[in-house]
Write an enzyme that holds these catalytic residues in place. Structure first.
Site, PDB file in Angstrom:
ATOM      1  N   LYS A  45       0.781  -1.217  -0.213  1.00 10.93           N
ATOM      2  CA  LYS A  45       0.171  -0.210   0.075  1.00 10.93           C
ATOM      3  C   LYS A  45       0.968   1.302  -0.026  1.00 10.93           C
ATOM      4  CE  LYS A  45      -3.161  -2.368   3.183  1.00 10.93           C
ATOM      5  NZ  LYS A  45      -3.724  -2.433   4.359  1.00 10.93           N
ATOM      6  N   GLU A 100       7.949   1.859  -5.699  1.00  8.51           N
ATOM      7  CA  GLU A 100       7.963   1.357  -4.464  1.00  8.51           C
ATOM      8  C   GLU A 100       8.322   2.466  -3.407  1.00  8.51           C
ATOM      9  OE1 GLU A 100       7.089  -0.394  -2.225  1.00  8.51           O
ATOM     10  OE2 GLU A 100       8.517  -2.014  -1.545  1.00  8.51           O
ATOM     11  N   ASP A 104      14.511  -1.058   1.912  1.00  7.05           N
ATOM     12  CA  ASP A 104      15.109  -1.195   3.423  1.00  7.05           C
ATOM     13  C   ASP A 104      16.190  -2.333   3.151  1.00  7.05           C
ATOM     14  OD1 ASP A 104      15.412  -0.686   6.133  1.00  7.05           O
ATOM     15  OD2 ASP A 104      14.225  -2.373   6.688  1.00  7.05           O
ATOM     16  N   ASP A 160       3.533   3.481   6.476  1.00  7.68           N
ATOM     17  CA  ASP A 160       2.778   3.554   7.655  1.00  7.68           C
ATOM     18  C   ASP A 160       3.498   3.039   8.896  1.00  7.68           C
ATOM     19  OD1 ASP A 160       3.013   0.811   6.602  1.00  7.68           O
ATOM     20  OD2 ASP A 160       1.738   0.012   8.020  1.00  7.68           O
TER      21      ASP A 160
END
Ligand code: IMP
Ligand code: MG
Length: 178
Positions: A45, A100, A104, A160
């Protein structure tokens, strides 16, 4: 400062700085894809806000598809498997740009790229809003990075923490003492 799921976050990157970097990455993509029709594959998301700002800045024709990536451990011999969920478009012969939110460790995309090639994509590149180069654990080539950041955990602009905090226009980072 803001509070997300009982954790305290402090302002890290204001919206104007994010958008200036989205502008710059859009110009690079335009220069590289002139006369082509790249297929932006937005990874849900977290990338939905970035992708909507990016696509509106591109001058070249482009199309947008949305996918989710799920990682799970396969059999002992196959190791970690990444599944592309929701990709219904025929990507045969297409110039795919994976959009994206943040790279990470890089593991998720590193596993996803071969899957897109198997489905017939002609070229596959990655456009990430953020990358944390210090955390990279695989030799993932990310051609387009809007901003490189230090490893602190961030929220906002679509990203998030436990599904909360996506709505903020600016980026906030987790305070060190909580
Ligand atoms: P990777 O496979 O380790 O590169 O995982 C990248 C994914 O981890 C991103 O798509 C995000 O969903 C999530 N992620 C990594 N760092 C952060 C962060 O600082 N804030 C929010 N999500 C993050
Ligand atoms: Mg993500």
């Amino acid at each position: 400062m803001i509070s997300v799921c009982d954790k305290t976050f402090e302002l890290s990157i204001p919206e104007a700085e994010i958008l200036a970097n989205v502008d710059a990455v859009a110009k690079r993509i335009d220069a590289d894809y002139e006369g082509r029709n790249p297929l932006l594959v937005c990874v849900l998301k977290g990338a939905f806000i970035f992708c909507s700002d990016l696509v509106r800045r591109l001058r070249c024709n482009s199309q947008v598809e949305f996918i989710r990536l799920s990682s799970y451990h396969g059999t002992k011999t196959s190791g970690k498997v990444t599944e592309l969920m929701g990709l219904t478009a025929d990507i045969t012969g297409r110039d795919v740009i994976i959009v994206e939110d943040i790279v990470d460790s890089g593991i998720t995309l590193y596993n996803a790229i071969p899957r897109l090639r198997e489905l017939g994509a002609k070229t596959v590149e990655v456009c990430a809003l953020f990358a944390k180069p210090e955390n990279l654990r695989v030799p993932l080539q990310v051609k387009y990075v809007a901003m490189e950041i230090t490893p602190a955990f961030i929220v906002g602009y679509g990203l998030d923490f436990n599904e909360q905090g996506r709505q903020y226009r600016d980026i906030y980072q987790l305070k060190a003492d909580n």
